[in-house]
Design a protein around this motif. Structure first.
Motif, short mmCIF file in Angstrom:
data_model
loop_
_atom_site.label_atom_id
_atom_site.label_comp_id
_atom_site.label_asym_id
_atom_site.label_seq_id
_atom_site.Cartn_x
_atom_site.Cartn_y
_atom_site.Cartn_z
N ALA A 147 0.86 -1.18 0.00
CA ALA A 147 0.00 0.00 0.00
C ALA A 147 0.89 1.23 0.00
CB ALA A 147 -0.92 0.00 1.22
N LEU A 148 0.40 2.32 -0.60
CA LEU A 148 1.14 3.59 -0.56
C LEU A 148 1.11 4.15 0.86
CD1 LEU A 148 -0.18 5.27 -3.84
CD2 LEU A 148 2.02 4.15 -3.49
N ARG A 149 2.20 4.77 1.26
CA ARG A 149 2.26 5.27 2.64
C ARG A 149 1.22 6.38 2.86
NH1 ARG A 149 8.26 8.00 2.10
NH2 ARG A 149 7.67 9.76 0.77
N TYR A 150 0.59 6.35 4.01
CA TYR A 150 -0.46 7.30 4.39
C TYR A 150 0.13 8.54 5.05
CZ TYR A 150 -4.73 8.84 6.86
OH TYR A 150 -5.79 9.56 7.34
N ASP A 151 1.26 8.36 5.73
CA ASP A 151 1.97 9.46 6.38
C ASP A 151 3.42 9.04 6.55
OD1 ASP A 151 2.01 7.63 8.46
OD2 ASP A 151 0.65 8.75 9.77
N HIS A 152 4.21 9.87 7.22
CA HIS A 152 5.62 9.53 7.48
C HIS A 152 5.80 8.89 8.86
CE1 HIS A 152 7.06 11.43 3.88
NE2 HIS A 152 6.66 12.63 4.25
N THR A 153 4.79 8.99 9.73
CA THR A 153 4.93 8.56 11.12
C THR A 153 5.06 7.04 11.24
OG1 THR A 153 3.62 10.47 11.80
CG2 THR A 153 3.94 8.71 13.42
N VAL A 154 4.14 6.32 10.61
CA VAL A 154 4.17 4.85 10.70
C VAL A 154 5.44 4.28 10.04
CG1 VAL A 154 3.00 2.72 9.99
CG2 VAL A 154 1.69 4.61 11.00
N PRO A 155 5.85 4.76 8.84
CA PRO A 155 7.12 4.27 8.29
C PRO A 155 8.31 4.55 9.21
CG PRO A 155 5.83 5.28 6.56
CD PRO A 155 5.10 5.56 7.84
N LEU A 156 8.31 5.70 9.88
CA LEU A 156 9.40 6.00 10.82
C LEU A 156 9.40 4.99 11.97
CD1 LEU A 156 11.62 7.74 12.16
CD2 LEU A 156 9.78 9.08 13.20
N ALA A 157 8.22 4.70 12.51
CA ALA A 157 8.14 3.74 13.61
C ALA A 157 8.59 2.35 13.15
CB ALA A 157 6.70 3.68 14.14
N ARG A 158 8.22 1.99 11.93
CA ARG A 158 8.67 0.71 11.38
C ARG A 158 10.18 0.69 11.24
NH1 ARG A 158 11.44 0.57 7.17
NH2 ARG A 158 9.97 1.81 5.94
N ASP A 421 3.74 7.04 21.94
CA ASP A 421 4.74 6.28 22.69
C ASP A 421 4.69 4.78 22.46
OD1 ASP A 421 5.79 8.56 23.77
OD2 ASP A 421 4.74 8.42 25.68
N ASN A 422 3.62 4.27 21.86
CA ASN A 422 3.45 2.82 21.77
C ASN A 422 3.62 2.24 20.37
OD1 ASN A 422 2.78 2.91 24.51
ND2 ASN A 422 0.61 3.16 24.09
N LEU A 423 3.80 3.08 19.36
CA LEU A 423 3.79 2.60 17.99
C LEU A 423 4.99 1.72 17.67
CD1 LEU A 423 2.12 2.66 15.44
CD2 LEU A 423 3.26 4.79 14.78
N VAL A 424 6.18 2.14 18.07
CA VAL A 424 7.39 1.34 17.81
C VAL A 424 7.30 0.01 18.56
CG1 VAL A 424 9.90 1.23 17.98
CG2 VAL A 424 8.78 3.41 17.45
N GLY A 425 6.85 0.05 19.81
CA GLY A 425 6.70 -1.17 20.60
C GLY A 425 5.70 -2.13 19.98
N ALA A 426 4.64 -1.58 19.34
CA ALA A 426 3.65 -2.44 18.70
C ALA A 426 4.27 -3.21 17.54
CB ALA A 426 2.48 -1.59 18.21
N PHE A 427 5.15 -2.56 16.79
CA PHE A 427 5.83 -3.26 15.69
C PHE A 427 6.75 -4.35 16.24
CE2 PHE A 427 5.06 0.57 12.91
CZ PHE A 427 4.31 -0.11 11.98
N LEU A 428 7.50 -4.03 17.30
CA LEU A 428 8.41 -5.02 17.88
C LEU A 428 7.63 -6.22 18.45
CD1 LEU A 428 10.85 -2.58 19.69
CD2 LEU A 428 11.42 -4.04 17.75
N ALA A 429 6.50 -5.92 19.08
CA ALA A 429 5.68 -7.00 19.65
C ALA A 429 5.10 -7.86 18.54
CB ALA A 429 4.57 -6.42 20.51
N GLY A 430 4.71 -7.22 17.44
CA GLY A 430 4.14 -7.96 16.32
C GLY A 430 5.13 -8.90 15.68
N ALA A 431 6.42 -8.60 15.80
CA ALA A 431 7.46 -9.45 15.20
C ALA A 431 8.01 -10.48 16.18
CB ALA A 431 8.61 -8.58 14.68
N ALA A 432 7.50 -10.46 17.42
CA ALA A 432 8.00 -11.38 18.45
C ALA A 432 7.55 -12.82 18.17
CB ALA A 432 7.53 -10.95 19.83
N ASN A 433 8.27 -13.78 18.76
CA ASN A 433 7.97 -15.20 18.55
C ASN A 433 6.65 -15.62 19.17
OD1 ASN A 433 10.29 -16.00 17.11
ND2 ASN A 433 11.50 -15.95 18.98
#
Length: 590
Positions: A147-158, A421-433
């Motif tokens: 998908a095309l990026r909606y903003d710069h915030t989520v790509p930065l957190a990713r 404050d939680n967006l980066v952590g959500a990505f890390l949690a989503g990639a956890a085992n």
């Protein structure tokens, strides 16, 4: 691999992705093993893409065979809906604005980041609340849903999550295009493809210091962009959540009600209340309680009023939010920008990822024509003074969306942002085992601001034209009198360019002098340098300074009887830079 069908390849890709994620989050994984897993994943995805292309080609050929008489449709020469071209003159203005923003970003200690214009669709999913419907999906590409990026915030957190969550205390900025499948209002800078400039501060800092630093930056940028009088509306998600909780909003409705409240800058309270009750099922009595709070706006005095509200202060969320606002006001006063802010309890910001301070910068043109925020809470008997909701023009048959009546729409906020404050952590949690491992993950706190460059351009461009601002940066036009002197002209052009002076000439072997002057005047070039055979032998050139002024809204060249000034070739660069004309024109004020 070649013998696998599409279904088997997709399953193999899922297994390889899981293996790659396991290796990536394990600190003990050798780099070579990680790279090998990444390569195998890429090979599998490419194989799936090739297989699907073959199937599409086969299907297309079969379709063509069924209808051999099908004629090619006439090409429609237009840009896609919600997009536009910018002329060279417009781009000169846009680049000027962009350079101001980038200069402010670097002045505040920022480092530049660039992220892809498209992302994996699952990266963007569940980040934008009700606005998720505006995400531009792409067709399956090589086995990936994109998908095309909606903003710069989520790509930065990713990006921060991919760095392992260790890139703390960073100031990062990026400027680029983002995409939203919204109904466009082109004249107001609301488009489907548009440019945003983001500045984000990540990492653990002392409370509210990065938030205040960011808001100081925003005020600096908007002041230098000359957007006119602006106000930064500010609120806190925890204060808003606390208000909803003490008023009796069920937890599962808080984000939906927040999204409704956020429309109070465009719609009267009666319309917002109707959305809360009729569309989102909120008890009308609860909605009325919310209305009593969200009508408040002000400054430190409002903070004192809310702090004295014992019911509100009994809520932990509201208490924390009000404490943060107190610290923030102290810092904004130290930055000497407190007068630019309005503590506005109706500001909600619809995006799901905000957790703390939220803000929007507005100007007079932000609201719909005729709409006054002060009247938005008027009784139903007096609400006829507020602007009606944006009406829509009748759509043509087969049109994708109805067109909005641009005369009933404001520019909207020209910048906005907040703490997430939680967006980066959500990505890390989503990639956890597993869930157990995900609970141990600590994310990276972030706060950011996004500046809408197209909305600002929509405000500035009419002023730019009205003031007769330049449309090109060329400072010198090299000409020849008499013989063409092509080699000599090219030689001087090269020297001036090497000295950092924007220089041009007419690409003709033996051009006439009036033709050369006309070419330079078309771009309003302030210095005409004329080469003559006799002067060249003496090491001289003739420099003629040129000026224009606005007469009845049109640029007119000022006539001069001067034949120019003879300047020694070796002193030319210094002479040009010391003139008043140079100082004025390099400031892009003429």
């Amino acid at each position: 691999m070649a013998d696998l069908d599409a279904t088997s390849l997709a399953a193999e890709i899922d297994r390889q992705k899981a293996l790659f994620n396991d290796l990536r989050i394990n600190p003990a994984t050798p780099v070579a093993a990680l790279e090998q897993a990444k390569k195998q994943l890429g090979d599998l995805q490419r194989a799936l893409g090739v297989l699907k292309k073959k199937e599409e080609k086969k299907d297309g050929a079969e379709q063509d065979n069924k209808d051999p008489t099908k004629k090619k449709e006439r090409l429609l020469l237009k840009t896609a809906k919600g997009t536009r071209d910018y002329s060279p003159a417009e781009m000169f203005c846009r680049l000027h604005l962009e350079n101001i923003v980038k200069d402010c970003f670097t002045t505040y200690g920022g480092s530049c980041l660039d992220t892809p214009v498209f992302e994996r669709k699952d990266v963007l999913t569940d980040k934008y609340g009700e606005d998720a419907k505006l995400i531009f999906d792409l067709q399956d590409q090589g086995g990936e849903q994109l998908a095309l990026r909606y903003d710069h915030t989520v790509p930065l957190a990713r990006y921060l999550a991919m760095m392992g969550g260790t890139n703390t205390q960073a100031k990062l900025w990026q400027v680029g295009k983002v995409y939203r499948r919204d109904n466009p209002v082109m004249s107001k800078g609301r488009m489907r493809e548009f440019s945003q400039a983001d500045f984000d501060i990540s990492g653990v800092w002392d409370p509210m210091i990065p938030d205040a630093e960011l808001l100081s930056l925003l005020c600096t940028v908007l002041s230098k962009l000359d957007v006119g009088e602006f106000t930064v509306k500010i609120n806190h998600r925890k204060i808003l959540d606390g208000i909803f909780e003490v008023c009796g909003v069920p937890q599962d409705k808080i984000r939906a009600i927040s999204s409704a409240v956020d429309k109070l800058d465009k719609l009267p309270w009666s319309e917002v209340k109707k959305e809360m009750t009729d569309e989102k099922g909120l008890d009308p009595l609860v909605a009325d309680k919310i209305g009593e709070y969200v009508k408040y706006k002000g400054g430190p005095a409002l903070l004192d009023q809310l702090t004295a509200d014992t019911i509100l202060m009994s809520n932990p969320n509201a208490k924390q939010g009000l404490t943060d606002m107190g610290l923030l006001f102290t810092l904004l006063k130290a930055y000497q920008v407190l007068d630019k802010f309005s503590f506005d309890l109706s500001l909600a910001r619809g995006l799901d990822y905000y957790t703390g301070i939220i803000y929007e910068a507005v100007v007079e043109a932000s609201a719909p024509p005729g709409f006054k925020a002060a009247e938005s809470f008027a009784s139903s008997q007096t609400e006829n003074t507020a602007a009606p909701p944006p009406s829509k023009k009748k759509a043509k048959a087969g049109a994708e969306d109805e067109e909005i009546d641009e005369t009933q729409v404001g520019v909207g906020s020209i910048a906005a942002g907040g703490r997430y404050d939680n967006l980066v952590g959500a990505f890390l949690a989503g990639a956890a085992n597993n869930a157990k491992e995900a609970k141990k993950i600590v994310g990276i706190p972030c706060v950011g601001v996004s500046i809408g460059m197209d909305r600002i351009f929509a405000l500035i461009w009419p002023k730019w034209v009205e003031r007769g601002m330049r449309s090109k940066g060329t400072m010198v036009y090299v000409m020849s009198a008499g013989d063409g002197l092509l080699e000599e002209r090219v030689g001087l052009v090269r020297e001036l360019r090497e000295a950092g002076i924007k220089t041009d000439f007419l690409a003709k072997t033996k051009p006439k002098l009036p033709t050369q002057f006309a070419a330079g005047e078309k771009d309003e070039v302030p210095f005409a340098i004329i080469l003559g055979t006799d002067e060249l032998k003496q090491g001289l050139v003739t420099v003629k300074e040129q000026r224009w002024e606005l007469v009845d809204g049109k640029k007119v060249k000022l006539e001069s009887t001067s034949k120019g000034t003879q300047v020694r070739r070796g002193e030319l660069v210094r002479w040009l830079r010391e003139t008043e004309t140079w100082k004025e024109w390099t400031d892009i004020k003429l």
